[in-house]
Write a protein that holds these residues in place. Structure first.
Motif, PDB file in Angstrom:
ATOM      1  N   PHE A 264     -35.872  24.075  -5.614  1.00 19.42           N
ATOM      2  CA  PHE A 264     -36.326  22.951  -5.127  1.00 19.42           C
ATOM      3  C   PHE A 264     -35.575  23.009  -3.429  1.00 19.42           C
ATOM      4  CE2 PHE A 264     -37.711  21.125  -8.978  1.00 19.42           C
ATOM      5  CZ  PHE A 264     -38.928  20.617  -8.396  1.00 19.42           C
ATOM      6  N   GLY A 265     -34.372  23.222  -3.555  1.00 23.51           N
ATOM      7  CA  GLY A 265     -33.531  23.120  -2.313  1.00 23.51           C
ATOM      8  C   GLY A 265     -34.229  23.826  -1.177  1.00 23.51           C
ATOM      9  N   LEU A 266     -34.641  24.972  -1.544  1.00 26.28           N
ATOM     10  CA  LEU A 266     -35.249  26.031  -0.542  1.00 26.28           C
ATOM     11  C   LEU A 266     -36.477  25.360  -0.129  1.00 26.28           C
ATOM     12  CD1 LEU A 266     -34.133  28.514   0.621  1.00 26.28           C
ATOM     13  CD2 LEU A 266     -35.570  30.047  -1.336  1.00 26.28           C
ATOM     14  N   LEU A 267     -37.440  25.019  -1.168  1.00 23.47           N
ATOM     15  CA  LEU A 267     -38.891  24.617  -0.915  1.00 23.47           C
ATOM     16  C   LEU A 267     -38.633  23.323  -0.031  1.00 23.47           C
ATOM     17  CD1 LEU A 267     -41.692  24.744  -1.595  1.00 23.47           C
ATOM     18  CD2 LEU A 267     -41.192  22.857  -3.151  1.00 23.47           C
ATOM     19  N   LEU A 268     -37.711  22.531  -0.349  1.00 26.07           N
ATOM     20  CA  LEU A 268     -37.623  21.193   0.527  1.00 26.07           C
ATOM     21  C   LEU A 268     -37.084  21.590   2.073  1.00 26.07           C
ATOM     22  CD1 LEU A 268     -36.570  18.751  -2.040  1.00 26.07           C
ATOM     23  CD2 LEU A 268     -38.794  18.984  -1.351  1.00 26.07           C
TER      24      LEU A 268
ATOM     25  N   GLY B 271     -30.520  14.728  -8.827  1.00 30.52           N
ATOM     26  CA  GLY B 271     -29.258  14.081  -8.240  1.00 30.52           C
ATOM     27  C   GLY B 271     -28.560  15.089  -7.279  1.00 30.52           C
ATOM     28  N   ILE B 272     -28.800  16.470  -7.398  1.00 32.22           N
ATOM     29  CA  ILE B 272     -27.985  17.556  -6.744  1.00 32.22           C
ATOM     30  C   ILE B 272     -28.603  18.096  -5.729  1.00 32.22           C
ATOM     31  CG2 ILE B 272     -28.022  19.437  -8.048  1.00 32.22           C
ATOM     32  CD1 ILE B 272     -24.837  18.289  -6.905  1.00 32.22           C
ATOM     33  N   VAL B 273     -29.991  17.964  -5.646  1.00 29.76           N
ATOM     34  CA  VAL B 273     -30.897  18.872  -5.018  1.00 29.76           C
ATOM     35  C   VAL B 273     -30.656  18.761  -3.406  1.00 29.76           C
ATOM     36  CG1 VAL B 273     -33.358  18.958  -4.025  1.00 29.76           C
ATOM     37  CG2 VAL B 273     -32.897  19.523  -6.363  1.00 29.76           C
ATOM     38  N   GLY B 274     -30.303  17.376  -3.011  1.00 29.91           N
ATOM     39  CA  GLY B 274     -30.098  16.874  -1.809  1.00 29.91           C
ATOM     40  C   GLY B 274     -29.040  17.974  -1.218  1.00 29.91           C
ATOM     41  N   PHE B 275     -27.744  18.172  -1.846  1.00 34.42           N
ATOM     42  CA  PHE B 275     -26.976  19.233  -1.392  1.00 34.42           C
ATOM     43  C   PHE B 275     -27.437  20.487  -1.151  1.00 34.42           C
ATOM     44  CE2 PHE B 275     -24.112  22.488  -3.522  1.00 34.42           C
ATOM     45  CZ  PHE B 275     -22.955  22.402  -2.713  1.00 34.42           C
TER      46      PHE B 275
ATOM     47  N   ILE C  90     -27.729  22.216   2.879  1.00 35.20           N
ATOM     48  CA  ILE C  90     -27.083  23.482   3.241  1.00 35.20           C
ATOM     49  C   ILE C  90     -27.873  24.625   3.517  1.00 35.20           C
ATOM     50  CG2 ILE C  90     -25.353  25.276   2.415  1.00 35.20           C
ATOM     51  CD1 ILE C  90     -24.122  22.930   0.727  1.00 35.20           C
ATOM     52  N   LEU C  91     -28.982  24.637   2.630  1.00 33.21           N
ATOM     53  CA  LEU C  91     -29.949  25.462   3.070  1.00 33.21           C
ATOM     54  C   LEU C  91     -30.780  25.371   4.372  1.00 33.21           C
ATOM     55  CD1 LEU C  91     -31.246  26.264  -0.612  1.00 33.21           C
ATOM     56  CD2 LEU C  91     -29.975  27.843   0.681  1.00 33.21           C
ATOM     57  N   SER C  92     -31.046  24.119   4.586  1.00 28.82           N
ATOM     58  CA  SER C  92     -31.735  23.928   5.774  1.00 28.82           C
ATOM     59  C   SER C  92     -30.711  24.337   7.211  1.00 28.82           C
ATOM     60  CB  SER C  92     -31.904  22.276   5.729  1.00 28.82           C
ATOM     61  OG  SER C  92     -32.281  21.805   7.044  1.00 28.82           O
ATOM     62  N   ALA C  93     -29.559  23.851   6.896  1.00 29.08           N
ATOM     63  CA  ALA C  93     -28.523  24.376   7.980  1.00 29.08           C
ATOM     64  C   ALA C  93     -28.789  25.757   8.190  1.00 29.08           C
ATOM     65  CB  ALA C  93     -27.210  23.830   7.853  1.00 29.08           C
TER      66      ALA C  93
ATOM     67  N   LEU D 230     -17.677  13.840   1.647  1.00 29.96           N
ATOM     68  CA  LEU D 230     -19.138  14.304   1.272  1.00 29.96           C
ATOM     69  C   LEU D 230     -18.770  15.484   0.189  1.00 29.96           C
ATOM     70  CD1 LEU D 230     -21.927  14.126   0.710  1.00 29.96           C
ATOM     71  CD2 LEU D 230     -22.219  15.921   2.416  1.00 29.96           C
ATOM     72  N   PRO D 231     -18.343  16.813   0.556  1.00 23.75           N
ATOM     73  CA  PRO D 231     -18.377  17.736  -0.415  1.00 23.75           C
ATOM     74  C   PRO D 231     -17.229  17.228  -1.805  1.00 23.75           C
ATOM     75  CG  PRO D 231     -17.447  18.458   1.564  1.00 23.75           C
ATOM     76  CD  PRO D 231     -18.027  16.998   1.669  1.00 23.75           C
ATOM     77  N   VAL D 232     -16.217  16.392  -1.402  1.00 23.37           N
ATOM     78  CA  VAL D 232     -15.164  16.050  -2.401  1.00 23.37           C
ATOM     79  C   VAL D 232     -15.968  15.333  -3.458  1.00 23.37           C
ATOM     80  CG1 VAL D 232     -13.450  14.683  -2.974  1.00 23.37           C
ATOM     81  CG2 VAL D 232     -13.370  16.146  -1.128  1.00 23.37           C
ATOM     82  N   PRO D 233     -16.789  14.361  -3.420  1.00 20.36           N
ATOM     83  CA  PRO D 233     -17.587  13.703  -4.596  1.00 20.36           C
ATOM     84  C   PRO D 233     -18.635  14.721  -4.884  1.00 20.36           C
ATOM     85  CG  PRO D 233     -18.193  12.513  -2.414  1.00 20.36           C
ATOM     86  CD  PRO D 233     -16.992  13.245  -1.954  1.00 20.36           C
ATOM     87  N   VAL D 234     -19.130  15.568  -4.238  1.00 21.67           N
ATOM     88  CA  VAL D 234     -20.012  16.521  -4.732  1.00 21.67           C
ATOM     89  C   VAL D 234     -19.390  17.520  -5.782  1.00 21.67           C
ATOM     90  CG1 VAL D 234     -21.717  18.547  -4.125  1.00 21.67           C
ATOM     91  CG2 VAL D 234     -21.559  16.322  -2.703  1.00 21.67           C
TER      92      VAL D 234
END
Lengths: 338, 320
Positions: free
Chosen positions: A121-125, A214-218, A222-225, B231-235
């Motif tokens: 999902f991260g890559l796709l988005l 909950g975590i896909v945003g993360f 990073i992948l978008s960067a 940010l990465p800390v909570p993550v």
């Protein structure tokens, strides 16, 4: 809301906000003061230890020593007598459904599906969003769940998965869609252990789905960067050579993003192995959705079985070891190139 | 910026040619996919938001989407009930008391160590650093039992600490610091190492001491990264919900009093009307004071998102 507590304890709060940094600054300034009193030739060998000492003490006190303690406890009974592998035998006996096996199985589901879905999902988005002008808006919206604590995420998804018997109006979003759009009977998402496509029980997938949301945003950020770091000339050259967008993605973009994907992937593997909050808050490990971390928690607090809990924690550590070795090798390889 | 521009495909084909039509169609498909995915992602949160304004009986009997069509029956009762709950103030206070030191201590201690790891020489430096990196992957669960029993044995419990005139949450602060350190040291070392060595040399020539270099050069230069650090800390490290519970044991006065994760409220199968508003009111849970990075990202896009980006972009060249 009772705000009086905030007012009465305000001095404490101020003391803490000023006092904590003051203590830390006093430590380092005091340390430097002492170092300067030393003979010249001693200074360079003493100074670094002053700077790293608090960190090493905290890490030793909270991570290294307790970990060793846990390993030792896992070989003892409740009274501290050495019992060899007995705790492991009781956790690992009864394959495939007894002891810790359900938890191990579910951790494996987490490891595979959680990591895969979040990366995919991260890559796709990241790739899709890169191509629209309103990128920052949609990115912020996808990133939003990251600001919500994982237990709150569970509450949100309990509303999504809510179940009412067939024939009654559905209150859960997913069951409503299932019922009115696909004309199927509603499902008890977080209790249903039927395997989906023979691969993974539906309730495990439901739990993983909530955590993924909950975590896909993360991973997307990073992948978008990383995607933006790919030089435009390369893509331009590939287009001039007549490559289609899909070929470009497969042959140019993806290989260049690989290092980032590996880093995000290993991070997610560690998250998956440590999975706790979603399971703890959604099912408490019932309906065969237990994971190792939650099992350890239950043994510790509900059964007061310290040795058993320690054994589970050590099993968890053993599963992390390959990731650990992989990480260290990656790290050293890169350090060698510096 | 040319990077972004070049990666977008602008149709250069002539109007109404087959190429132009395909480009147009793929453009429409792209937009539909993007908007569709985003909407799907927002639905759960939107559902919760709507639910928090509905009455308990409505929530139990109909789906949240029915509230979006007339007759509108929204209510603020859930919020007023939550705000009237007497322990909410205590919850907020505990959150602040725990989260501020739990953020300040690891950042400062990690900055000291990272400075030594990146700009000082001492025997075993690289091995110690490597060991710290390895500790990143150790499950925290492994340490809970001994830490808890050690705390009890040494008298690091809130009541006992108060008796000794120390802050009652000292144990929690130190534990948070210890657990967060490997990651922060790793992160800050990378950052400090990237600073140009000329800076240090000229500072030395000008007669600046270690402290001056640290407080006047290293720290100010690292502020943007440290600011976005939360940010990465909570993550990565602050997510596990079990921690305060583990540290204090269930039932003790904790950071979580009045916050949304009392076991009883969450595990019972039926949803209470209050759950929704509780999440919205105080979803910033105890250990995460500077909570909403998404909002920061939108409001101060450059500083925070750049910070995140720069920091995480270093990862491929190093590792987690």
């Amino acid at each position: 809301m009772d705000l009086s507590v905030l007012l009465t304890d305000l001095p404490t709060l101020v003391a803490v906000i000023i006092g904590v940094p003051a203590v830390l600054a006093a430590y380092i300034v005091g340390g430097e003061y002492l170092v300067r009193r030393l003979p010249d030739k001693w200074r360079p060998s003493v100074r670094p230890w002053i700077w790293v000492a608090p960190a090493l003490a905290l890490v030793a006190g909270f991570l290294v020593v307790p970990s060793i303690g846990t390993v030792i406890t896992s070989f003892q009974d409740k009274h501290g007598n050495f019992v060899g592998l007995q705790n492991y035998a009781s956790q690992l006996g009864g394959f495939p459904t007894g002891g810790a096996w359900i938890a191990i199985r579910d951790n494996l589901y987490w490891l595979i599906f959680y990591t895969l879905f979040v990366l995919a999902f991260g890559l796709l988005l990241a790739v899709l969003f890169d191509r629209v002008p309103y990128e920052s808006v949609v990115k912020s919206l996808i990133f939003m769940p990251m600001a919500i604590s994982s237990v709150a995420t569970v509450i949100i998804w309990k509303f999504m998965y809510a179940y009412q018997p067939p024939g009654q109006p559905q209150t859960g979003t997913l069951n409503y869609l299932l019922n009115s759009v696909f004309h199927q009977d509603p499902r008890t998402w977080i209790q249903d252990t039927t395997p989906l496509l023979g691969l993974i029980p539906i309730n495990n997938l439901a739990l993983i789905g909530a955590a993924v949301w909950g975590i896909v945003g993360f991973s997307m950020v990073i992948l978008s960067a990383a995607l933006k770091g790919i030089p435009g000339d390369l893509l331009e050259a590939a287009r001039v050579d007549g490559a289609g967008e899909i070929t470009i993605f497969r042959r140019v973009i993806f290989p260049l993003m690989m290092p980032t994907v590996v880093v995000v992937g290993t991070t997610l593997v560690i998250f998956a192995l440590k999975a706790f909050d979603t399971v703890y808050a959604m099912t408490a490990g019932n309906y065969e959705t237990d994971v190792l971390a939650n099992r350890m928690y239950k043994l510790l607090y509900f059964s007061n079985d310290n040795p058993g809990a320690s054994a589970v924690a050590v099993i968890l550590l053993v599963t992390v070891v390959p990731v650990l070795i992989f990480n260290l090798r990656q790290f050293r390889a890169v350090e060698a190139r510096r | 910026m040319s990077v972004v521009a070049a990666s977008r495909t602008e149709s250069t084909a002539i109007r109404w040619s087959p190429q132009w039509i395909t480009d147009r169609i793929s453009g429409v498909v792209l937009n539909i996919a993007v908007i569709g995915l985003t909407v799907a992602w927002v639905v759960p949160t939107a559902g919760l938001l709507v639910t928090s304004f509905r009455t308990p009986s409505d929530i139990a009997n109909t789906g949240w989407w029915t509230a979006l069509s007339p007759p509108f029956k929204f209510t603020l009762d859930n919020y007023s009930q939550m705000l009237a709950a007497s322990n909410l103030g205590t919850g907020f206070f505990n959150s602040i008391m725990i989260s501020i030191p739990a953020v300040i201590i690891p950042i400062t201690v990690a900055a000291f160590a990272a400075y030594a790891f990146s700009w000082m020489r001492f025997p075993g430096r690289d091995w110690i650093f490597l060991a710290l990196v390895g500790l990143l992957a150790v499950p925290l669960q492994l340490t809970f039992i001994p830490v808890l029993s050690a705390f009890n044995k040494l008298g690091i419990t809130p009541d006992h600490l108060t008796l000794m005139g120390l802050p009652p949450d000292l144990g929690l602060w130190l534990a948070h610091a210890g657990y967060g350190l490997p990651f922060s040291i790793y992160l800050l070392s990378n950052l400090f190492r990237a600073l140009p060595s000329d800076l240090f040399e000229s500072a030395e020539i000008d007669g600046a001491g270690t402290l001056t270099v640290f407080f006047r050069i290293v720290m100010p230069l690292s502020v943007p990264a440290i600011a976005s650090w939360h940010l990465p800390v909570p993550v990565g490290l602050e997510r596990p919900a079990g921690r305060p519970h583990v540290r204090r044991g269930p039932g003790k006065r904790g950071a979580d009093d009045g916050l949304p994760r009392g076991t009883g409220g969450l595990i019972r199968p039926e949803l209470s009307a209050l759950d929704g508003s509780r999440v919205l009111l105080d979803d910033r849970s105890p250990r995460r004071l500077p909570q909403p990075p998404a909002i920061l990202c939108t409001r101060h896009p450059r500083r925070f998102c750049e910070g995140i980006r720069k920091k995480w972009l270093q990862l491929p060249t190093t590792m987690l």
